[in-house]
Design an enzyme around this catalytic site. Structure first.
Site, PDB file in Angstrom:
ATOM      1  N   SER A 100      -8.985   8.184  -2.163  1.00 47.16           N
ATOM      2  CA  SER A 100      -8.836   9.516  -2.758  1.00 47.16           C
ATOM      3  C   SER A 100      -7.887  10.337  -1.908  1.00 47.16           C
ATOM      4  O   SER A 100      -7.838  10.179  -0.679  1.00 47.16           O
ATOM      5  CB  SER A 100     -10.192  10.233  -2.805  1.00 47.16           C
ATOM      6  OG  SER A 100     -10.009  11.588  -3.188  1.00 47.16           O
TER       7      SER A 100
ATOM      8  N   TYR B   4     -17.552  13.166   1.433  1.00 48.99           N
ATOM      9  CA  TYR B   4     -16.804  12.285   0.522  1.00 48.99           C
ATOM     10  C   TYR B   4     -15.418  11.980   1.094  1.00 48.99           C
ATOM     11  O   TYR B   4     -14.989  10.817   1.139  1.00 48.99           O
ATOM     12  CB  TYR B   4     -16.693  12.973  -0.837  1.00 48.99           C
ATOM     13  CG  TYR B   4     -15.774  12.317  -1.840  1.00 48.99           C
ATOM     14  CD1 TYR B   4     -16.089  11.089  -2.413  1.00 48.99           C
ATOM     15  CD2 TYR B   4     -14.594  12.949  -2.242  1.00 48.99           C
ATOM     16  CE1 TYR B   4     -15.247  10.498  -3.359  1.00 48.99           C
ATOM     17  CE2 TYR B   4     -13.754  12.374  -3.188  1.00 48.99           C
ATOM     18  CZ  TYR B   4     -14.079  11.152  -3.737  1.00 48.99           C
ATOM     19  OH  TYR B   4     -13.250  10.572  -4.670  1.00 48.99           O
TER      20      TYR B   4
HETATM   21  P1  NAP Z   1     -16.853   8.139 -12.687  1.00 53.41           P
HETATM   22  O1  NAP Z   1     -16.179   8.557 -13.949  1.00 53.41           O
HETATM   23  O2  NAP Z   1     -17.983   8.927 -12.145  1.00 53.41           O
HETATM   24  O3  NAP Z   1     -17.312   6.594 -12.886  1.00 53.41           O
HETATM   25  C1  NAP Z   1     -17.908   5.938 -11.816  1.00 53.41           C
HETATM   26  C2  NAP Z   1     -18.234   4.522 -12.196  1.00 53.41           C
HETATM   27  O4  NAP Z   1     -18.791   3.904 -11.020  1.00 53.41           O
HETATM   28  C3  NAP Z   1     -19.306   4.411 -13.263  1.00 53.41           C
HETATM   29  O5  NAP Z   1     -19.063   3.261 -14.050  1.00 53.41           O
HETATM   30  C4  NAP Z   1     -20.607   4.248 -12.474  1.00 53.41           C
HETATM   31  O6  NAP Z   1     -21.614   3.506 -13.151  1.00 53.41           O
HETATM   32  C5  NAP Z   1     -20.103   3.447 -11.286  1.00 53.41           C
HETATM   33  N1  NAP Z   1     -20.920   3.631 -10.091  1.00 53.41           N
HETATM   34  C6  NAP Z   1     -21.287   4.789  -9.500  1.00 53.41           C
HETATM   35  N2  NAP Z   1     -22.048   4.546  -8.432  1.00 53.41           N
HETATM   36  C7  NAP Z   1     -22.172   3.196  -8.352  1.00 53.41           C
HETATM   37  C8  NAP Z   1     -22.869   2.318  -7.498  1.00 53.41           C
HETATM   38  N3  NAP Z   1     -23.603   2.781  -6.475  1.00 53.41           N
HETATM   39  N4  NAP Z   1     -22.792   0.983  -7.720  1.00 53.41           N
HETATM   40  C9  NAP Z   1     -22.049   0.498  -8.746  1.00 53.41           C
HETATM   41  N5  NAP Z   1     -21.368   1.285  -9.598  1.00 53.41           N
HETATM   42  C10 NAP Z   1     -21.442   2.611  -9.405  1.00 53.41           C
HETATM   43  O7  NAP Z   1     -15.788   8.062 -11.490  1.00 53.41           O
HETATM   44  P2  NAP Z   1     -14.195   7.977 -11.483  1.00 53.41           P
HETATM   45  O8  NAP Z   1     -13.657   9.349 -11.509  1.00 53.41           O
HETATM   46  O9  NAP Z   1     -13.708   6.987 -12.460  1.00 53.41           O
HETATM   47  O10 NAP Z   1     -13.973   7.441  -9.999  1.00 53.41           O
HETATM   48  C11 NAP Z   1     -13.697   6.088  -9.692  1.00 53.41           C
HETATM   49  C12 NAP Z   1     -13.197   6.017  -8.263  1.00 53.41           C
HETATM   50  O11 NAP Z   1     -12.045   6.847  -8.125  1.00 53.41           O
HETATM   51  C13 NAP Z   1     -14.214   6.523  -7.228  1.00 53.41           C
HETATM   52  O12 NAP Z   1     -14.183   5.696  -6.086  1.00 53.41           O
HETATM   53  C14 NAP Z   1     -13.719   7.920  -6.903  1.00 53.41           C
HETATM   54  O13 NAP Z   1     -14.082   8.322  -5.613  1.00 53.41           O
HETATM   55  C15 NAP Z   1     -12.215   7.716  -7.028  1.00 53.41           C
HETATM   56  N6  NAP Z   1     -11.482   8.964  -7.255  1.00 53.41           N
HETATM   57  C16 NAP Z   1     -11.670   9.702  -8.394  1.00 53.41           C
HETATM   58  C17 NAP Z   1     -10.972  10.892  -8.551  1.00 53.41           C
HETATM   59  C18 NAP Z   1     -11.115  11.763  -9.772  1.00 53.41           C
HETATM   60  O14 NAP Z   1     -10.556  12.883  -9.789  1.00 53.41           O
HETATM   61  N7  NAP Z   1     -11.849  11.346 -10.809  1.00 53.41           N
HETATM   62  C19 NAP Z   1     -10.083  11.310  -7.567  1.00 53.41           C
HETATM   63  C20 NAP Z   1      -9.934  10.544  -6.434  1.00 53.41           C
HETATM   64  C21 NAP Z   1     -10.623   9.372  -6.285  1.00 53.41           C
HETATM   65  P3  NAP Z   1     -22.440   4.126 -14.413  1.00 53.41           P
HETATM   66  O15 NAP Z   1     -21.449   4.253 -15.520  1.00 53.41           O
HETATM   67  O16 NAP Z   1     -23.475   3.087 -14.696  1.00 53.41           O
HETATM   68  O17 NAP Z   1     -22.967   5.441 -13.956  1.00 53.41           O
END
Ligand code: NAP
Length: 245
Positions: free
Chosen positions: A140, A154
């Site tokens: 991130s 985080y």
């Molecule tokens: P999201 O929409 O919240 O989706 C998270 C996914 O990860 C979901 O499928 C969830 O499962 C799964 N998950 C959560 N905790 C888990 C665990 N303990 N074990 C296995 N699976 C787990 O998140 P996202 O925005 O796509 O983020 C994905 C990655 O990108 C993360 O690492 C996040 O830190 C990074 N990121 C995101 C952003 C942003 O702005 N969105 C920015 C920077 C970095 P369920 O569907 O079953 O709940």
């Protein structure tokens, strides 16, 4: 014909992970992906990716639990018997809290899922990537911005992931394994609402030079490129996909 390559994508049920599952399937990978608990969304993601051809398997498994990691890799072994790619995408922010208001319990869980879980998945992947392979860590921009006022816990977990990427790229390069990270900025997923800030991207978009939040697909494009042979000389890179932020 050579056997299809296999990738394990953690947290593939929704958001960036789901977009990566779809694009990986489209690019010709067989895919195992994990999710935490939302079976409905995982089922939808699985069906959509299968439409691209190839095999797609969803596994409910907590990356913050060693038993969940063991189950994820057992699924890979049982179904495919090979592993060529790993995307450490599963991640949580934990609640919004200043450092002063944060607790050890928050730090324990966020570091456990985002960093210790990812490192353990790398360890398991190394055992299986005998022909070489590619690891992509979804970090991130918070790792360098710091997460002040929102979630230093985080940001620090993602800073650890950046170090993991650089160090492991050096250890695993001689084995033919590339290790890289994507550093997303403000991406339109449900992650922000989960932290109690559903309007977070809209509120912060003024700080993005390109003037908008990103999409999960825009991040996934970079993930899949790093997995691919087109990135065969790229390792230890941390690539921002953040609209210039
Ligand atoms: P999201 O929409 O919240 O989706 C998270 C996914 O990860 C979901 O499928 C969830 O499962 C799964 N998950 C959560 N905790 C888990 C665990 N303990 N074990 C296995 N699976 C787990 O998140 P996202 O925005 O796509 O983020 C994905 C990655 O990108 C993360 O690492 C996040 O830190 C990074 N990121 C995101 C952003 C942003 O702005 N969105 C920015 C920077 C970095 P369920 O569907 O079953 O709940």
């Amino acid at each position: 014909m050579a056997a299809r390559k296999v990738v394990l994508i953690t947290g593939g049920g929704r958001g960036i992970g789901a977009a990566s599952v779809a694009l990986a399937a489209k690019a010709g990978w067989d895919v195992v992906f994990t999710y935490a608990g939302n079976a409905e969304r995982a089922k939808t993601t699985e069906a959509a990716a299968r439409a691209h051809g190839g095999e797609v398997l969803a596994v409910r498994a907590d990356v913050g639990d060693p038993a969940g990691i063991a189950a994820s890799f057992a699924a890979v072994d049982d179904r495919f018997g090979r592993l060529d790619g790993l995307v450490n995408n599963a991640g949580i922010t934990g609640p919004k809290a200043t450092l002063a208001d944060s607790t050890d319990a928050i730090w324990d869980r966020v570091l456990r899922v985002n960093l210790i879980g990812a490192a353990a998945c790398c360890r398991e992947a190394l055992k299986r990537m005998g022909r070489g392979g590619a690891i992509v860590n979804v970090s991130s921009r918070a790792s360098t911005l710091g997460g002040a006022g929102e979630w230093i816990h985080y940001a620090a977990s993602k800073g650890g992931m950046d170090s993991l990427t650089i160090g492991l790229a050096k250890e695993a390069g001689p084995l033919g394994i590339r290790v890289n990270a994507i550093s997303p900025g403000l991406i339109e997923t449900e992650l922000h609402a989960a932290a109690g800030m559903p309007d977070r991207v809209a509120q912060m978009v003024g700080g993005v030079p390109l003037g908008r939040g990103g999409t999960a697909e825009e991040v996934a494009e970079a993930v899949i490129w790093l997995l691919s042979d087109a990135a065969r000389y790229v390792s230890a890179a941390i690539i921002p996909v953040a609209g210039g932020r």
